[in-house]
Design an enzyme around this catalytic site. Structure first.
Site, mmCIF file in Angstrom:
data_model
loop_
_atom_site.group_PDB
_atom_site.id
_atom_site.type_symbol
_atom_site.label_atom_id
_atom_site.label_comp_id
_atom_site.label_asym_id
_atom_site.label_seq_id
_atom_site.Cartn_x
_atom_site.Cartn_y
_atom_site.Cartn_z
ATOM 1 N NE ARG A 135 -6.734 -0.791 7.342
ATOM 2 C CZ ARG A 135 -7.178 0.239 6.969
ATOM 3 N NH1 ARG A 135 -8.277 0.239 6.029
ATOM 4 N NH2 ARG A 135 -7.185 1.379 7.860
ATOM 5 C CB THR A 173 -1.051 0.054 1.370
ATOM 6 O OG1 THR A 173 -1.860 1.231 1.225
ATOM 7 C CG2 THR A 173 -0.028 0.236 2.544
ATOM 8 C CG ASP A 214 -9.205 -6.883 -2.453
ATOM 9 O OD1 ASP A 214 -9.153 -5.632 -2.574
ATOM 10 O OD2 ASP A 214 -9.817 -7.360 -2.850
ATOM 11 C CE1 TYR A 253 -20.766 1.363 -1.543
ATOM 12 C CE2 TYR A 253 -18.560 0.422 -1.291
ATOM 13 C CZ TYR A 253 -19.639 0.645 -1.985
ATOM 14 O OH TYR A 253 -19.791 0.512 -3.479
ATOM 15 C CG ASP A 254 -16.203 3.741 6.629
ATOM 16 O OD1 ASP A 254 -16.313 2.548 6.710
ATOM 17 O OD2 ASP A 254 -15.204 4.200 7.038
ATOM 18 C CE LYS A 314 -13.504 2.581 9.478
ATOM 19 N NZ LYS A 314 -13.274 3.560 8.179
ATOM 20 C CB ALA A 372 0.754 7.220 5.461
#
Length: 213
Positions: free
Chosen positions: A197, A21, A85, A170-171, A191, A24
Site C-alpha cells: 500500500r 476509507t 483494494d 496475513y502479516d 513495514k 485513520a
C-alpha cells in the site's frame, strides 16, 4: 449528462481530495506521502461524508474494486477521490485468495479464521513452493470520469505458522524477500517503507500532481 452529486463540492476547499476509507491510519499515511511530495491538498476520509453508503466491491480484480469505490465517491461528492483494494496472492493457489482475502473463510474480516484456513490449505506445500505477494491497487477518479490506477507489490514466502504480534490479516505468515522476519515482526516504519500500500500511495503522488495541478 452531468454527474449527479448527493453532496456538492465545498467551494471553500477546491483542492479537497477524498480517500475512500474510514481508517485513520490510512489517511495519515497518504497525507504524509502527499505532503512529502509537496502537494497542497486537503485530504479527508469517507467519514467526512457519513451519509454516503459503502460501495459493494463487485470487481474481479484489485484495480476494478478500487475504481468502483473511487468513482462512486467522486460522483457522490463532486471531489476527486482515491480508493485502494489489496490482498494476498499465493502462487501455488493461482493467485488466491486475491480479492477474496478479507473473506477467505466465509466471514468478512475474520483475520484468524482466514489465516487458519489458508495455512490448512498449504499444509503439505514445501517451502520452495510457498511464494506469495501482497498486492495493492490504488485508483484516483475525478468527477468528470477521468481515472488513473497505480499498484504496489510486496513479495515473499509464507511461513508454516504465524509469527509476530504486529500488523493484521496475513502479516504474521508473509516473510518478505531479503528479511528473516514476517511482516508482523517489522516495526510500523519498517513495514511502511516496503508495504504494497505504501508503494501504491507513493506512486499515486505524481498522479495527483498531474491531475490536480
Amino acid at each position: 449528462m452531468q454527474p449527479q452529486h448527493t453532496a456538492g463540492p465545498d467551494s471553500a476547499h477546491p483542492r479537497r481530495l477524498i480517500l475512500a476509507t474510514r481508517n485513520a491510519y490510512k489517511i495519515t499515511e497518504l497525507r504524509s506521502i502527499l505532503g512529502e511530495a509537496g502537494l497542497d491538498v486537503e485530504l479527508v476520509g469517507a467519514d467526512a461524508y457519513p451519509e454516503l453508503p459503502d460501495v459493494k466491491e463487485t470487481g474481479v480484480s484489485f484495480a476494478e474494486n478500487a475504481l468502483l469505490k473511487a468513482h462512486a465517491l467522486a460522483q457522490a461528492t463532486g471531489h476527486p477521490a482515491i480508493a485502494d483494494d489489496s490482498g494476498l496472492c499465493v502462487d501455488v493457489l493461482g493467485g488466491a485468495p486475491g480479492i477474496f482475502s478479507a473473506r477467505w473463510s466465509g466471514r468478512h474480516g475474520d483475520d484468524r479464521a482466514n489465516l487458519d484456513l489458508l495455512l490448512a490449505q498449504l499444509r503439505d506445500v514445501p517451502d520452495e513452493h510457498r511464494t506469495a505477494h501482497f498486492e495493492c491497487a490504488a485508483a484516483l477518479a475525478l468527477p468528470d470520469g477521468t481515472e488513473r490506477v497505480v499498484s504496489g507489490r510486496l513479495t515473499g514466502t509464507l511461513r508454516h505458522e504465524p509469527t509476530g504480534g504486529g500488523g493484521f490479516g496475513y502479516d504474521p505468515i508473509l516473510q518478505p524477500h531479503g528479511d528473516t522476519r514476517t511482516c508482523a515482526e517489522l516495526t510500523p516504519d519498517e513495514k511502511n517503507a516496503i508495504s504494497h500500500r505504501g508503494q501504491a500511495f507513493r506512486a499515486m503522488a505524481p498522479v495527483v500532481r498531474e491531475l490536480l495541478g
